[in-house]
Design a protein around this motif. Structure first.
Motif: not given
Length: 179
Positions: A82-88, A136-145
């Motif tokens: 919801a805060d526009a961050t990306s996760e995988s 390369a997405n709009s946030g510049g980073q993705i959260t993963t585990f």
């Protein structure tokens, strides 16, 4: 003896986790990738209570527990929060093995009140941690585990249960608790 109360247990947990998924970029209709994790965990625990006085105890416990990753930590899909961050998720995550110890001193001023102070510690093998990867997405980073090698956690705890009828008899149905 009359002052000791000892409780020991051993639990065996067999878990089978099967994940079927397609990677981003897999052709439509391609077969699912499958990741199977079948594991038997032996989880011992020991709890001991020593009666110091009629209204106070010393408790000690040690146990092994397991922390399993949740679906969003495991599934290798990209999603937007919801805060526009990306996760995988990461399908290669392992369960964490937790070794727990706890020592607590308890005082019971009466049958409805408690004061306790304790210390605890955990040693965790393969803890699951949130990490950030550039993308390369709009946030510049993705959260993963990922699993780290190990973690050590320790702390102290105070627990308090106080009956409010000590202040006024009209408050006899109320108590104040703090942990």
């Amino acid at each position: 003896g009359e002052k000791w109360d000892l409780n020991a247990g051993l639990r065996a947990e067999n878990s089978n986790r099967e994940i079927k998924y397609r990677e981003q970029g897999d052709p439509f209709g391609s077969p699912y990738r499958t990741k199977i994790d079948d594991k038997l965990d032996i989880l011992p625990s020991i709890n001991a209570k020593y009666l110091l006085k009629e209204n106070s105890n010393l408790r000690v416990s040690v146990a092994k527990t397991i922390t399993r990753p949740v679906a969003m930590e495991l599934l290798p899909i990209n999603y937007i929060n919801a805060d526009a961050t990306s996760e995988s998720g990461n399908p290669n995550l392992l369960n964490s093995e937790n070794y727990n110890a706890d020592i607590k001193y308890e005082v019971f001023p009466n049958s409805r009140e408690l004061f306790a102070v304790g210390v605890f510690g955990k040693m965790i093998n393969d803890p699951i941690e949130r990490v950030f990867k550039p993308t390369a997405n709009s946030g510049g980073q993705i959260t993963t585990f990922k699993n780290s090698e190990h973690a050590i956690i320790f702390g102290a705890e105070i627990e308090f249960l106080y009956q409010l009828n000590r202040i006024n008899e009209y408050l006899s149905n109320f108590s104040f608790a703090f942990n």
